[in-house]
Design a protein around this motif. Structure first.
Motif, PDB file in Angstrom:
ATOM      1  N   ALA A  64     -11.987  -6.174 -17.364  1.00 14.87           N
ATOM      2  CA  ALA A  64     -12.563  -5.407 -16.238  1.00 14.87           C
ATOM      3  C   ALA A  64     -11.954  -4.119 -15.990  1.00 14.87           C
ATOM      4  CB  ALA A  64     -10.956  -5.997 -15.424  1.00 14.87           C
ATOM      5  N   THR A  65     -12.960  -3.296 -15.633  1.00 17.30           N
ATOM      6  CA  THR A  65     -12.895  -2.110 -16.116  1.00 17.30           C
ATOM      7  C   THR A  65     -13.186  -1.603 -14.260  1.00 17.30           C
ATOM      8  OG1 THR A  65     -14.233  -0.572 -16.887  1.00 17.30           O
ATOM      9  CG2 THR A  65     -15.255  -2.008 -15.975  1.00 17.30           C
ATOM     10  N   LEU A  66     -12.775   0.304 -14.526  1.00 15.13           N
ATOM     11  CA  LEU A  66     -13.017   0.800 -13.441  1.00 15.13           C
ATOM     12  C   LEU A  66     -12.490   2.423 -14.032  1.00 15.13           C
ATOM     13  CD1 LEU A  66     -10.012   2.197 -12.392  1.00 15.13           C
ATOM     14  CD2 LEU A  66      -9.151   0.267 -11.168  1.00 15.13           C
ATOM     15  N   ARG A  67     -13.497   3.299 -13.777  1.00 18.31           N
ATOM     16  CA  ARG A  67     -12.800   4.697 -13.601  1.00 18.31           C
ATOM     17  C   ARG A  67     -12.916   5.462 -12.433  1.00 18.31           C
ATOM     18  NH1 ARG A  67     -19.426   7.301 -13.375  1.00 18.31           N
ATOM     19  NH2 ARG A  67     -19.743   7.052 -11.862  1.00 18.31           N
ATOM     20  N   VAL A  68     -12.228   7.301 -12.655  1.00 14.27           N
ATOM     21  CA  VAL A  68     -11.642   7.563 -12.050  1.00 14.27           C
ATOM     22  C   VAL A  68     -12.251   9.125 -12.864  1.00 14.27           C
ATOM     23  CG1 VAL A  68      -9.337   8.344 -11.297  1.00 14.27           C
ATOM     24  CG2 VAL A  68      -9.409   6.324 -11.873  1.00 14.27           C
ATOM     25  N   ALA A 121     -14.037 -13.941 -15.567  1.00 18.02           N
ATOM     26  CA  ALA A 121     -12.221 -13.104 -15.153  1.00 18.02           C
ATOM     27  C   ALA A 121     -12.469 -13.139 -13.695  1.00 18.02           C
ATOM     28  CB  ALA A 121     -12.059 -12.331 -16.144  1.00 18.02           C
ATOM     29  N   ARG A 122     -12.780 -13.368 -12.824  1.00 21.00           N
ATOM     30  CA  ARG A 122     -13.016 -13.164 -11.328  1.00 21.00           C
ATOM     31  C   ARG A 122     -11.596 -14.175 -10.625  1.00 21.00           C
ATOM     32  NH1 ARG A 122     -19.041 -12.550 -10.206  1.00 21.00           N
ATOM     33  NH2 ARG A 122     -18.857  -9.748 -11.036  1.00 21.00           N
ATOM     34  N   GLY A 123     -11.021 -13.669 -10.154  1.00 20.43           N
ATOM     35  CA  GLY A 123     -10.254 -14.171  -9.050  1.00 20.43           C
ATOM     36  C   GLY A 123      -8.434 -14.065 -10.136  1.00 20.43           C
ATOM     37  N   ARG A 124      -8.636 -13.796 -11.144  1.00 23.09           N
ATOM     38  CA  ARG A 124      -6.822 -13.632 -12.034  1.00 23.09           C
ATOM     39  C   ARG A 124      -6.179 -12.313 -11.924  1.00 23.09           C
ATOM     40  NH1 ARG A 124      -9.714 -15.308 -17.808  1.00 23.09           N
ATOM     41  NH2 ARG A 124     -10.806 -17.566 -16.963  1.00 23.09           N
ATOM     42  N   ALA A 131      -8.324  -7.151 -11.510  1.00 25.29           N
ATOM     43  CA  ALA A 131      -8.933  -4.849 -10.865  1.00 25.29           C
ATOM     44  C   ALA A 131      -8.233  -5.262 -10.260  1.00 25.29           C
ATOM     45  CB  ALA A 131     -10.627  -5.614  -9.947  1.00 25.29           C
ATOM     46  N   GLY A 132      -7.634  -6.100  -9.497  1.00 29.27           N
ATOM     47  CA  GLY A 132      -5.443  -5.197  -8.613  1.00 29.27           C
ATOM     48  C   GLY A 132      -5.147  -4.471  -9.766  1.00 29.27           C
ATOM     49  N   GLN A 133      -4.269  -5.362 -10.590  1.00 25.29           N
ATOM     50  CA  GLN A 133      -4.082  -4.062 -11.691  1.00 25.29           C
ATOM     51  C   GLN A 133      -4.429  -2.835 -12.107  1.00 25.29           C
ATOM     52  OE1 GLN A 133      -2.760  -6.982 -14.926  1.00 25.29           O
ATOM     53  NE2 GLN A 133      -2.985  -8.629 -14.050  1.00 25.29           N
ATOM     54  N   LEU A 134      -5.612  -2.894 -12.192  1.00 25.44           N
ATOM     55  CA  LEU A 134      -6.332  -2.381 -13.065  1.00 25.44           C
ATOM     56  C   LEU A 134      -6.550  -0.897 -11.953  1.00 25.44           C
ATOM     57  CD1 LEU A 134      -9.530  -2.885 -14.672  1.00 25.44           C
ATOM     58  CD2 LEU A 134      -7.689  -1.858 -15.335  1.00 25.44           C
ATOM     59  N   GLY A 192       1.142   8.295  -2.371  1.00 25.72           N
ATOM     60  CA  GLY A 192       1.965   6.634  -2.423  1.00 25.72           C
ATOM     61  C   GLY A 192       1.701   5.310  -2.752  1.00 25.72           C
ATOM     62  N   GLU A 193       2.167   4.760  -3.129  1.00 23.71           N
ATOM     63  CA  GLU A 193       1.778   3.365  -4.272  1.00 23.71           C
ATOM     64  C   GLU A 193       1.908   2.570  -2.794  1.00 23.71           C
ATOM     65  OE1 GLU A 193       2.982   1.700  -7.335  1.00 23.71           O
ATOM     66  OE2 GLU A 193       4.317   4.079  -7.974  1.00 23.71           O
ATOM     67  N   THR A 194       1.567   0.651  -3.157  1.00 25.24           N
ATOM     68  CA  THR A 194       1.558  -0.021  -2.200  1.00 25.24           C
ATOM     69  C   THR A 194       2.089  -1.568  -3.411  1.00 25.24           C
ATOM     70  OG1 THR A 194       0.017  -1.233  -1.292  1.00 25.24           O
ATOM     71  CG2 THR A 194      -0.983  -0.966  -3.396  1.00 25.24           C
ATOM     72  N   ASP A 195       2.424  -2.140  -2.390  1.00 24.66           N
ATOM     73  CA  ASP A 195       2.596  -3.840  -3.207  1.00 24.66           C
ATOM     74  C   ASP A 195       1.897  -4.346  -3.075  1.00 24.66           C
ATOM     75  OD1 ASP A 195       5.703  -2.364  -3.537  1.00 24.66           O
ATOM     76  OD2 ASP A 195       5.919  -2.964  -0.818  1.00 24.66           O
ATOM     77  N   ALA A 196       0.536  -4.242  -3.013  1.00 18.80           N
ATOM     78  CA  ALA A 196      -0.662  -5.355  -3.216  1.00 18.80           C
ATOM     79  C   ALA A 196      -0.591  -6.231  -4.019  1.00 18.80           C
ATOM     80  CB  ALA A 196      -1.861  -4.292  -3.126  1.00 18.80           C
ATOM     81  N   THR A 197      -1.004  -7.151  -4.382  1.00 13.72           N
ATOM     82  CA  THR A 197      -0.450  -8.398  -5.589  1.00 13.72           C
ATOM     83  C   THR A 197      -2.225  -8.948  -5.610  1.00 13.72           C
ATOM     84  OG1 THR A 197      -0.631  -9.790  -3.869  1.00 13.72           O
ATOM     85  CG2 THR A 197       1.961  -8.730  -5.000  1.00 13.72           C
TER      86      THR A 197
END
Length: 150
Positions: free
Chosen positions: A63-67, A85-88, A91-94, A145-150
């Motif tokens: 998985a990847t993303l850019r800022v 690797a989807r559904g694990r 992407a949310g961790q990134l 701010g941060e979020t608690d999303a999992t």
């Protein structure tokens, strides 16, 4: 279990960078039909761009993303996960890692069908849907701010 990494392009070894770009081409060009001129837009080369990725012990990028930190607000994009690797939750961790690294206002151009998913991380829609690279998108903003999303 893949490990999370992030760095500007200049600090990423060539094999890892190749795998990051190969994943983005697989998802955006081959799966979604976006032409490679749009995907490879040159923004990765900017000194203010950070890439985030999940990588297995064998070197596979899952998985990847850019800022794009030179944008105001900061822009997160090119969020991609390998089909296998989807559904694990990669992407949310990134996304959580990128939001911790850039705690201020952050915008995204989300594919419209992912609006609720990004909403879990505190992003809110701004404006109407629009077409980008032939795919419906919506601009979204997270103010801080941060979020608690999992």
């Amino acid at each position: 279990m893949p490990t999370l990494h992030h760095a500007p392009l200049a600090r990423i070894d060539q094999h890892t960078l190749y795998r990051i770009m190969a994943l983005r081409i697989a998802v955006f060009v081959h799966e979604q039909g976006i032409v490679d001129e749009i995907e490879l837009d040159g923004a990765d080369l900017l000194l203010t761009t950070d890439l985030f990725w999940m990588q297995n012990d064998d070197g596979e990028v899952t998985a990847t993303l850019r800022v794009l930190a030179d944008h105001d607000p900061v822009h997160i994009g090119r969020v991609a996960t390998a089909a296998a690797a989807r559904g694990r939750g990669y992407a949310g961790q990134l996304l959580r890692a990128a939001l911790r690294a850039y705690p201020g206002a952050v915008e995204i151009s989300a594919q419209s069908h992912l609006e609720k998913w990004y909403g879990r991380f505190g992003f809110a829609r701004i404006g109407d849907n629009y077409q980008e690279a032939g795919i419906p998108h919506v601009r979204m903003l997270k103010t801080s701010g941060e979020t608690d999303a999992t």
